[in-house]
Each structure stands twice: as structure tokens, then as C-alpha cells.
Motif scaffolding. Sequence first.
Motif: not given
Lengths: 112, 112
Positions: B35, B37, B42-43
Amino acid sequence: DQQVKQNSPSLSVQEGRISILNCDYTNSMFDYFLWYKKYPAEGPTFLISISSIKDKNEDGRFTVFLNKSAKHLSLHIVPSQPGDSAVYFCAARTSGTYKYIFGTGTRLKVLA
Amino acid sequence: DVKVTQSSRYLVKRTGEKVFLECVQDMDHENMFWYRQDPGLGLRLIYFSYDVKMKEKGDIPEGYSVSREKKERFSLILESASTNQTSMYLCASSLQPNYGYTFGSGTRLTIV
């Protein structure tokens, strides 16, 4: 299109009071939800989860509520402590998948 | 406890370089994830893998590739780094979807 939304980027609460963090989702196929907490310069850590067959799950000071008809999730922290100050992410997945979709996060500040 | 280790906490690379981010987990988890960020976003899932040599694109795979030659190691590759890839990168692993993820501490990557 953001399927998981946390509309409050930040929240401040006095120590000892209740913190309520909210999360809305658009996909009615989501059936499992998680909350994560993230401190700066650290990875997120798992807090609490809830399945769509439940409407509440409790773990110590943390309670997650799920309202499926409203597609709304909330995390309650009672009582709030200064160490709870962090960014909180909600996440959701659909049955049969491994990947979670995360919200944008809410920064909680607990004031001593 | 499961440990997910990301090889670098901070990394600075130049535009156009090929960049490798390494992630190792020590609990024999089948599933691994990358992921990123970013503030306000967000992620977001880049790639994930549910078995050795198996990989699937996430929501933002453009400009990235991955490698999973061994179960415990999942590498993220920036083929030709660009400044819009400056971000916090988080690796995660999981045993089963309902258990959520265990995240690494993250790599703060800056492309100059």
C-alpha cells in the motif's frame, strides 16, 4: 470513487470523554470491517473488527458499531486517553477477497 | 507475534532510477500486500500476492511492479521513479482475510 469514506479528517476530545470516529461505505457487498490505529512513522496496528452478521463488537475500551442499512460504521473509545492520539483508519472487504479497501483516516487528538 | 520487516525506513532516490522496496515476513503467511499512504487519500493498494509467484494488481499499479520468488519476501519495484511516487509505502501480510493484516513500519520514499 472512494468506496470507504471517513468524512472527518480530524477530531479533538478531552481525556476521559468518549471519542466517536465514523466511517461510511458505498458497497453493500462489504461483509467484514476493521479498524486500525497508526502512529507517526509506524505501520498501522489492528484494533478491532466486525462481521456484517453483527451490529456491535466490543474489546475493552473500544466498541465498533455497524449499521448496515445506513452503510455506516463507528468506533467508540471510552474513556479516551492521551495515548489514543493517532490516525484511525477503517477498512472493508467483500466476501471471498483478500484485499481490504481503506478509508482516508481520521486524526484523533486526546487532550490531557 | 508476526513480524513484517521493511528493509529501509527512509529512502531518497533520483527521478528515473529503478527502486526496490523489500518486505519480509516471518510467519509463513500466504498473502502479502503493498500500500501507499498519502495525506487525504488514506491507504491505497498497489499490488498484492496470494501465493509465491502469484500477483494481482491493486487500485493504483501504474508505474510499479512486484516480485514474489519466495513466500516470505515480497518486493515492490518502481520501474522509473517519478516525483509523484514520493510517499509512505507500507507492506502487510495476512494469514486469512478475517484476521486482517500485519503491517510493517513503512518506508518513507522521497524521489528528487
